[in-house]
Motif scaffolding. Structure first.
Motif, PDB file in Angstrom:
ATOM      1  N   VAL A   1       0.841  -1.200   0.000  1.00 37.59           N
ATOM      2  CA  VAL A   1       0.000   0.000   0.000  1.00 37.59           C
ATOM      3  C   VAL A   1       0.875   1.248   0.000  1.00 37.59           C
ATOM      4  CG1 VAL A   1      -1.759   1.291   1.280  1.00 37.59           C
ATOM      5  CG2 VAL A   1      -1.897  -1.201   1.144  1.00 37.59           C
ATOM      6  N   VAL A   2       1.979   1.212   0.746  1.00 37.93           N
ATOM      7  CA  VAL A   2       2.913   2.346   0.745  1.00 37.93           C
ATOM      8  C   VAL A   2       3.489   2.548  -0.653  1.00 37.93           C
ATOM      9  CG1 VAL A   2       5.106   3.209   1.641  1.00 37.93           C
ATOM     10  CG2 VAL A   2       3.494   2.065   3.180  1.00 37.93           C
ATOM     11  N   ALA A   3       3.957   1.447  -1.266  1.00 40.55           N
ATOM     12  CA  ALA A   3       4.495   1.537  -2.633  1.00 40.55           C
ATOM     13  C   ALA A   3       3.438   2.074  -3.587  1.00 40.55           C
ATOM     14  CB  ALA A   3       4.974   0.156  -3.097  1.00 40.55           C
ATOM     15  N   GLY A   4       2.197   1.679  -3.361  1.00 42.97           N
ATOM     16  CA  GLY A   4       1.108   2.155  -4.202  1.00 42.97           C
ATOM     17  C   GLY A   4       0.870   3.643  -4.073  1.00 42.97           C
ATOM     18  N   ARG A   5       0.978   4.182  -2.844  1.00 43.06           N
ATOM     19  CA  ARG A   5       0.763   5.623  -2.679  1.00 43.06           C
ATOM     20  C   ARG A   5       1.871   6.402  -3.390  1.00 43.06           C
ATOM     21  NH1 ARG A   5      -3.126   4.847  -3.297  1.00 43.06           N
ATOM     22  NH2 ARG A   5      -2.611   2.666  -3.210  1.00 43.06           N
ATOM     23  N   VAL A   6       3.106   5.912  -3.334  1.00 46.37           N
ATOM     24  CA  VAL A   6       4.204   6.587  -4.034  1.00 46.37           C
ATOM     25  C   VAL A   6       3.946   6.571  -5.537  1.00 46.37           C
ATOM     26  CG1 VAL A   6       6.673   6.518  -4.564  1.00 46.37           C
ATOM     27  CG2 VAL A   6       5.882   6.050  -2.228  1.00 46.37           C
ATOM     28  N   ALA A   7       3.569   5.405  -6.070  1.00 47.92           N
ATOM     29  CA  ALA A   7       3.289   5.291  -7.503  1.00 47.92           C
ATOM     30  C   ALA A   7       2.104   6.154  -7.902  1.00 47.92           C
ATOM     31  CB  ALA A   7       3.023   3.826  -7.866  1.00 47.92           C
ATOM     32  N   ALA A   8       1.088   6.233  -7.039  1.00 51.76           N
ATOM     33  CA  ALA A   8      -0.081   7.060  -7.342  1.00 51.76           C
ATOM     34  C   ALA A   8       0.301   8.532  -7.419  1.00 51.76           C
ATOM     35  CB  ALA A   8      -1.161   6.846  -6.284  1.00 51.76           C
ATOM     36  N   ILE A   9       1.161   8.984  -6.501  1.00 53.47           N
ATOM     37  CA  ILE A   9       1.616  10.375  -6.520  1.00 53.47           C
ATOM     38  C   ILE A   9       2.362  10.669  -7.820  1.00 53.47           C
ATOM     39  CG2 ILE A   9       3.248  11.995  -5.463  1.00 53.47           C
ATOM     40  CD1 ILE A   9       2.490  10.762  -2.748  1.00 53.47           C
ATOM     41  N   LEU A  10       3.248   9.756  -8.215  1.00 56.86           N
ATOM     42  CA  LEU A  10       4.009   9.953  -9.444  1.00 56.86           C
ATOM     43  C   LEU A  10       3.106   9.920 -10.682  1.00 56.86           C
ATOM     44  CD1 LEU A  10       7.140   7.730  -8.676  1.00 56.86           C
ATOM     45  CD2 LEU A  10       6.954  10.238  -8.575  1.00 56.86           C
ATOM     46  N   THR A  11       2.009   9.160 -10.610  1.00 58.51           N
ATOM     47  CA  THR A  11       1.061   9.103 -11.726  1.00 58.51           C
ATOM     48  C   THR A  11       0.264  10.392 -11.843  1.00 58.51           C
ATOM     49  OG1 THR A  11       0.851   6.701 -11.460  1.00 58.51           O
ATOM     50  CG2 THR A  11      -0.897   7.815 -12.691  1.00 58.51           C
ATOM     51  N   VAL A  12      -0.128  10.936 -10.709  1.00 55.24           N
ATOM     52  CA  VAL A  12      -0.976  12.134 -10.691  1.00 55.24           C
ATOM     53  C   VAL A  12      -0.168  13.410 -10.921  1.00 55.24           C
ATOM     54  CG1 VAL A  12      -2.468  13.543  -9.213  1.00 55.24           C
ATOM     55  CG2 VAL A  12      -2.707  11.053  -9.205  1.00 55.24           C
ATOM     56  N   LEU A  13       1.073  13.415 -10.461  1.00 56.46           N
ATOM     57  CA  LEU A  13       1.884  14.643 -10.455  1.00 56.46           C
ATOM     58  C   LEU A  13       1.959  15.364 -11.803  1.00 56.46           C
ATOM     59  CD1 LEU A  13       3.524  16.339  -8.475  1.00 56.46           C
ATOM     60  CD2 LEU A  13       5.548  15.009  -9.104  1.00 56.46           C
ATOM     61  N   PRO A  14       2.158  14.661 -12.932  1.00 56.47           N
ATOM     62  CA  PRO A  14       2.241  15.386 -14.212  1.00 56.47           C
ATOM     63  C   PRO A  14       0.956  16.134 -14.590  1.00 56.47           C
ATOM     64  CG  PRO A  14       3.117  13.157 -14.437  1.00 56.47           C
ATOM     65  CD  PRO A  14       2.435  13.223 -13.109  1.00 56.47           C
ATOM     66  N   TRP A  15      -0.167  15.787 -13.984  1.00 54.60           N
ATOM     67  CA  TRP A  15      -1.437  16.441 -14.300  1.00 54.60           C
ATOM     68  C   TRP A  15      -1.634  17.746 -13.529  1.00 54.60           C
ATOM     69  CZ3 TRP A  15      -5.559  14.324 -17.367  1.00 54.60           C
ATOM     70  CH2 TRP A  15      -5.261  13.087 -17.951  1.00 54.60           C
ATOM     71  N   THR A  16      -0.812  17.972 -12.517  1.00 54.08           N
ATOM     72  CA  THR A  16      -1.001  19.146 -11.663  1.00 54.08           C
ATOM     73  C   THR A  16      -0.130  20.299 -12.130  1.00 54.08           C
ATOM     74  OG1 THR A  16       0.719  18.424 -10.115  1.00 54.08           O
ATOM     75  CG2 THR A  16      -1.541  17.690  -9.683  1.00 54.08           C
ATOM     76  N   ARG A  17      -0.532  21.470 -11.727  1.00 56.72           N
ATOM     77  CA  ARG A  17       0.229  22.682 -12.032  1.00 56.72           C
ATOM     78  C   ARG A  17       0.568  23.368 -10.716  1.00 56.72           C
ATOM     79  NH1 ARG A  17      -3.397  25.263 -16.971  1.00 56.72           N
ATOM     80  NH2 ARG A  17      -3.301  23.433 -18.362  1.00 56.72           N
ATOM     81  N   ALA A  18       1.846  23.755 -10.574  1.00 57.22           N
ATOM     82  CA  ALA A  18       2.321  24.307  -9.299  1.00 57.22           C
ATOM     83  C   ALA A  18       1.492  25.484  -8.785  1.00 57.22           C
ATOM     84  CB  ALA A  18       3.792  24.719  -9.435  1.00 57.22           C
ATOM     85  N   PRO A  19       1.120  26.470  -9.634  1.00 65.23           N
ATOM     86  CA  PRO A  19       0.356  27.597  -9.098  1.00 65.23           C
ATOM     87  C   PRO A  19      -0.975  27.177  -8.477  1.00 65.23           C
ATOM     88  CG  PRO A  19       1.230  28.116 -11.269  1.00 65.23           C
ATOM     89  CD  PRO A  19       1.445  26.653 -11.041  1.00 65.23           C
ATOM     90  N   ARG A  20      -1.539  26.094  -8.926  1.00 64.27           N
ATOM     91  CA  ARG A  20      -2.843  25.682  -8.415  1.00 64.27           C
ATOM     92  C   ARG A  20      -2.764  25.007  -7.049  1.00 64.27           C
ATOM     93  NH1 ARG A  20      -6.336  23.350 -13.553  1.00 64.27           N
ATOM     94  NH2 ARG A  20      -6.326  25.291 -14.764  1.00 64.27           N
TER      95      ARG A  20
END
Length: 276
Positions: free
Chosen positions: A175-194
């Motif tokens: 589950v820990v490994a999954g949360r790290v992978a999930a963050i890396l999957t979602v990160l490219p979709w986000t924008r820093a100012p938001r």
């Protein structure tokens, strides 16, 4: 024990979707997903010592990471659909697809053979999820919301199937490994100012939604060690019932006849699955 853990997973996931869905209406969907997974990672790291752990293999972490990729994709497109106001399409499509795909895969590829009562419970659960989730509001059968729901359901299916492949000795580390992978999957979709969100309660609520989701996955992971994956997936996938109930209690929403039928069918499915 396995059935109770799977139902606990459904409750936690339902709470996560309720809170996350409300927040996704007021903040960028990708940011909500990212903050949720970050909160889930912190919680999973704190909770891991509670779960008995033996030897953690690379394969266990790999299955956990693949599960996290599914989580990231599922949450991105679920919140994207909710942010567009297409809850009436996205939630039922993602819920039904998320339960049907793992159930079929469990039988076809994992060789699982649920007893007759459990098969009946699965057959009841699929239309129950649709009925309890579907509402008149929203955009109907517009391709965009349907596509969001289908992609979300695929991610949810991968999340469930991959996590179930981790060995019991790995404890909560998948589950820990999954949360790290999930963050890396979602990160490219986000924008820093938001990431500068107002009010301050929004990041906190998004993180709490992620914590509830991480607890749901831990309960599901433990459930698969006491129960067939097919049955654990179906019971865990009854989570849409929780937002509907919370909508009645908290938001003073009114039930439609189809939702009442869905709730009754969900109760029947739980009874059949736990009895089988």
């Amino acid at each position: 024990m396995g059935a109770l853990l799977a139902l606990a997973s459904a409750i936690c996931y339902g709470l996560s979707d309720f809170v996350g869905g409300l927040v996704a209406r007021r903040a960028p969907f990708a940011t909500v997903a990212l903050l949720g997974q970050a909160g889930g990672l912190v919680f999973a790291l704190a909770f891991v010592p509670v779960v008995p752990t033996g030897a953690v293999g690379a394969a266990d972490l790999g299955w956990g990471a693949l599960s996290g990729v599914g989580t990231g994709i599922g949450m991105l497109f679920l919140f994207r659909g909710l942010a567009d106001g297409a809850m009436s399409v996205v939630v039922p499509v993602s819920a039904v697809g998320g339960v049907a795909l793992p159930a079929l895969a469990g039988v076809a590829f994992l060789g699982e053979r649920p007893p007759p009562l459990s098969w009946l419970g699965i057959a009841v659960a699929v239309p129950a999820l649709w009925l309890v989730s579907h509402t008149r509001s929203g955009t109907g059968g517009v391709p965009g919301p349907v596509a969001n729901g289908l992609i979300a359901s695929t991610g949810i299916a991968v999340q469930y199937l991959a996590l179930a492949q981790a060995t019991p000795a790995s404890g909560g580390w998948p589950v820990v490994a999954g949360r790290v992978a999930a963050i890396l999957t979602v990160l490219p979709w986000t924008r820093a100012p938001r990431l500068r969100l107002r009010p301050a309660a929004i990041p906190l609520l998004a993180a709490l939604a992620g914590i509830a989701a991480a607890l749901a996955l831990l309960c599901y992971l433990l459930a698969t060690r006491h129960q067939l994956v097919v049955i654990a997936v179906v019971l865990s996938s009854l989570y849409p019932v929780i937002p509907v109930v919370l909508g009645i209690v908290v938001l003073r929403e009114r039930l439609r006849a189809t939702q009442v039928a869905g709730l009754l069918a969900s109760a029947a499915a739980v009874t059949l699955l736990t009895a089988g």
